[in-house]
Design an enzyme around this catalytic site. Structure first.
Site, mmCIF file in Angstrom:
data_model
loop_
_atom_site.group_PDB
_atom_site.id
_atom_site.type_symbol
_atom_site.label_atom_id
_atom_site.label_comp_id
_atom_site.label_asym_id
_atom_site.label_seq_id
_atom_site.Cartn_x
_atom_site.Cartn_y
_atom_site.Cartn_z
ATOM 1 N N ASP A 468 0.848 -1.175 0.000
ATOM 2 C CA ASP A 468 0.000 0.000 0.000
ATOM 3 C C ASP A 468 0.888 1.231 0.000
ATOM 4 O OD1 ASP A 468 0.193 -1.534 2.679
ATOM 5 O OD2 ASP A 468 -0.034 0.528 3.336
ATOM 6 N N GLU A 672 12.325 3.058 7.097
ATOM 7 C CA GLU A 672 11.375 2.041 6.613
ATOM 8 C C GLU A 672 11.620 1.623 5.160
ATOM 9 O OE1 GLU A 672 7.586 3.791 5.844
ATOM 10 O OE2 GLU A 672 6.465 1.928 6.104
#
Ligand SMILES: OC[C@H]1O[C@H](O[C@H]2O[C@H](CO)[C@@H](O)[C@H](O)[C@H]2O)[C@H](O)[C@@H](O)[C@@H]1O
Ligand SMILES: [Ca+2]
Length: 751
Positions: A468, A672
């Site tokens: 996503d 991340e």
């Protein structure tokens, strides 16, 4: 890297040479001790090593000396320590004044980090311990200065006023330093346990959108002992305002939607413990590792990726505990959840349970209870396989392939506030209401918009896919039989078949709680049916997803009945799972791989597939130019599996180099995801909710779960030569050139 016959996966090699162990022996302190050991040892910071020069400084005297740091010429060399043994050099430092002077001088953009973007003189004079503070020695360059900032920040946290700091902690080989921080600090910083000991930390949700983000925990009906435990805890600790809620027996999309006004943590597994003093029995939460940043709960595929690093770091306990938490989720919530918050109850994430359990089992198989552990995990995986992945609505009956297609209602509440603005704006205008009024009316069904229902069905599928978001999947995901999901299911099928055959004597009895559909308790599973399922899936993958011409797999649109053309790094998951034939693997390496390879490793997708971006079509974080840890780890392992060792090593090198360089240049940052096309500051990613892992003052404490793991795991992939070159921050091209020159020289000498 050896191939492990049990899992048929590349198994972890021995730890890289040169990584420091925690302690040399129990009583010999190690300069690389973890921060707590290092800064809480009183003896270590008493300057009893001073030589014959016994001149001492009072705190004030030393402060005066330190004032030099504030002068226009703070780094003028005075009487310098001439030690010729740099690894034994130690500094005598007054923590707070040095921290202040360091920040004032070197953190010129005042973000509490020292990076290559700061414009300080990049040199600071420190007092040496050997001279009892009389002589000084210069600390130079961003890396050493930022390490000093990090060490001083830690010393301050441990309440130290004065320290004796080993220079070796400032100029440590960066590969060793980052590996050490991950092993000794980051995993601990990311570990959560839900019970009285730390519920306040575990319940915190940076994504909570409500006006009263109080800690709340939902308990499934099947765990009454937990309900009792948490109710008692809430009564005993009223100050934490813990709201304890029992989940309804049947969880429906309507119920999940209605819980959005009271979002909360979902209970995970607990074990019984006996207090050694009182003999009383109590419950203790099974720990798990969270991704980090805004993600402070147990995630599905993040946990698998994290376990790859944890296992190398000998944290089998944590990886095993996460497997058991997944079994709890399958038992009580019907699936491994996207993550353990109420708003994730309807959806899952890419399934990796069998491989994760087998890797853990491989480490513990000599221990009592290991076979039971594996049996529990395989039974849970079988249940999940049947009830989630090959059931309606995820199964496409025509192709026999599966799709990400979770249930759910309304707008996902956990996304950043403006994420759906451009989608909802026309509807807001059409109904003449405010944005929030529209969302409320649409979510509760007062306003019906079938086209939006369709959009959000696909959006939920995108989130279930873990990717996503991406233009590969937007507006279509729930219809796609993706190569990623079907590779993973092939892996489930082959792992389950092989495990039943090799570990359970080709006979696995299914107890009542694991029965699905018309399965009867006592039903016996054998390997044959699982082998057939895997073979059938491979045939379907070859038929619908493989393109000989492109040398890669694509997703298949089950609504349009046609193959898609978005080029995604998930094509390499087929190698990881073992779906490809050697010929397909070779075609992928020659045709597909060059399309995805960038400066910092593998791109998520190609630039052509992403298409033009602009104000109306913003960048999506799972598209070009971003690279993600799971894509790298799965590709390396897959390439290894098919003996493309050079390619795996090269990709791992590039990824590790990029992470190490950002770590060195940007005050120890680990984030991340990375922009793998950006050599200077690849950690800068503005797409969607931005990057996670950036937000720290002085010293990073957590990194980011799967990137930490990719670092530790990647160091097992590259060879020793490469490891050393990474430690000296050698760009890949320079490294290769040096290797080639050496080879040419050696060849010439042969003649
Ligand atoms: O809050 C927005 C979305 O965030 C999550 O997705 C991202 O982070 C996860 C945790 O690291 C990761 O598993 C996922 O691949 C990322 O894209 C969450 O999983 C989404 O459901 C959520 O909507
Ligand atoms: Ca700065």
């Amino acid at each position: 890297m050896p191939i492990n016959p049990e899992t048929q996966m590349a198994g972890p090699a021995p730890p890289p040479p040169g990584l420091h162990t925690r302690k040399l022996s129990d009583d010999v302190p190690n300069v690389y001790d973890d921060a707590k050991t290092y800064y809480t040892a009183e003896d270590r910071h008493r300057n009893n090593r001073a030589g014959p020069r016994t001149r001492t400084y009072s705190q004030n005297g030393l402060l005066k000396q330190m004032e030099r740091f504030f002068t226009p010429d703070p780094y003028r060399r005075g009487s310098h320590d001439e030690s010729t043994m740099p690894h034994t050099r130690k500094f005598l430092i007054q923590v707070e004044p040095t921290l202040q002077s360091l920040q004032a001088q070197e953190d010129t953009d005042q973000n509490m980090q020292i990076t290559i973007e700061d414009n300080g003189p990049k040199v600071l004079s420190l007092r040496t311990a050997a001279s009892n503070g009389y002589n000084r020695f210069d600390i130079r360059g961003t890396y050493m200065l930022s390490n000093l900032l990090q060490e001083l920040s830690l010393a301050k946290e441990y309440g130290r006023k004065q320290i004796i700091l080993d220079e070796a902690r400032l100029n440590e080989n960066p590969v060793n330093r980052l590996s050490r921080l991950i092993r000794d600090h980051f995993w601990e910083g990311l570990t959560r346990r839900i019970d009285a000991s730390s519920i306040e930390i575990a319940a915190r949700d940076p994504k909570d959108w409500t006006d009263d983000p109080r800690p709340r925990i939902y308990i499934p009906r099947g765990a009454p002992e937990q309900y009792e435990y948490y109710t008692k805890l809430a009564q005993e600790k009223p100050d934490i305002r813990l709201d304890v809620q029992l989940l309804p027996e049947k969880i429906t999309p309507e119920i999940v939607r209605d819980m959005n006004s009271k979002p909360g943590l979902l209970a995970v597994d607990m074990e019984e413990e006996t207090d050694p003093e009182t003999g009383e029995k109590t419950l203790k939460g099974r720990p798990f590792v969270v991704p980090g940043g805004r993600f402070n709960e147990l995630y599905g595929w993040d946990s698998y990726m994290e376990s790859l690093g944890l296992l190398v770091n000998d944290r089998v306990d944590l990886a095993k505990s996460m497997v058991l938490n997944f079994c709890f989720c399958i038992k009580h919530y019907g699936k491994i959840l996207n993550a353990t918050r109420s708003y994730y109850l309807c959806r899952s994430q890419p399934p990796f349970l069998t491989d994760m359990a087998l890797r853990v089992y491989d480490k513990i198989k000599h221990e009592p209870g290991a076979a039971d552990f594996l049996r529990t995990a395989i039974l849970a995986a079988i249940k999940e396989y049947h009830s989630v992945w090959v059931a309606e609505p995820r199964l496409d009956p025509v192709t026999g392939l599966s799709r990400y297609r979770p249930e759910g209602l309304g707008v996902p509440p956990e996304t950043e506030a403006d994420h759906f603005f451009h989608i909802l704006e026309p509807y807001v205008a059409k109904h003449g209401v405010t944005f929030n009024e529209f969302v409320e009316a649409y979510n509760t069904g007062k306003i019906k918009e079938p086209k939006l229902d369709d959009y959000f069905m696909h959006d939920r599928a995108v989130r279930e896919s873990g990717h996503d978001t991406s233009y590969r999947l937007e507006g279509v995901c729930a219809d796609l039989a993706t190569i990623d999901l079907n590779s993973l299911l092939f892996k489930y099928e082959s792992d389950i078949g092989r495990t039943i055959r090799n570990v359970f004597g080709d006979k696995l009895v299914i107890p009542a709680e694991y029965c699905v559909g018309d399965m009867q308790p006592g039903h016996v599973e054998t390997s044959a049916i699982w082998d057939r399922r895997a073979k059938r899936r491979k045939l379907a993958i070859d038929k619908y997803l493989w393109s000989e011409e492109a040398g890669m797999y694509f997703d298949y649109d089950t609504a349009k009945r046609q193959r898609c053309d978005y080029e995604s790094a998930t094509t390499f998951w087929a190698l990881w799972a073992g779906v490809s034939s050697p010929k397909q693997a070779a075609a992928m390496v020659t045709k597909a791989l060059p399309r995805f390879e960038a400066y910092g490793g593998l791109l998520s997708g190609t630039k052509e597939s992403r298409g033009e971006i602009g104000l109306d079509r913003p960048n999506r974080q799972w598209d070009y130019p971003y690279g993600w840890a799971p894509q790298q780890m799965l590709a390396w392992t897959g390439l290894y599996r098919y003996s493309f060792t050079d390619e795996a090593e090269r990709l791992a090198y590039k990824w590790l180099f990029m992470i190490t360089k950002a770590f060195v240049d940007f005050n120890g940052v680990v984030v991340e995801k990375y922009d793998v096309t950006r050599p200077i500051d690849p950690h800068r990613v503005d797409a969607e909710y931005g990057n996670q892992g950036l937000d720290f003052k002085g010293v990073a404490k957590e990194g980011f779960g799967w990137v930490n793991a990719s670092y530790i795991y990647g160091l097992q992939i590259v060879n020793g030569h490469m490891r050393r070159a990474l430690g000296t921050l050698t760009p890949y091209e320079t490294f290769v050139k040096a290797i080639e020159e050496n080879r040419a020289k050696a060849l010439a000498e042969l003649v």
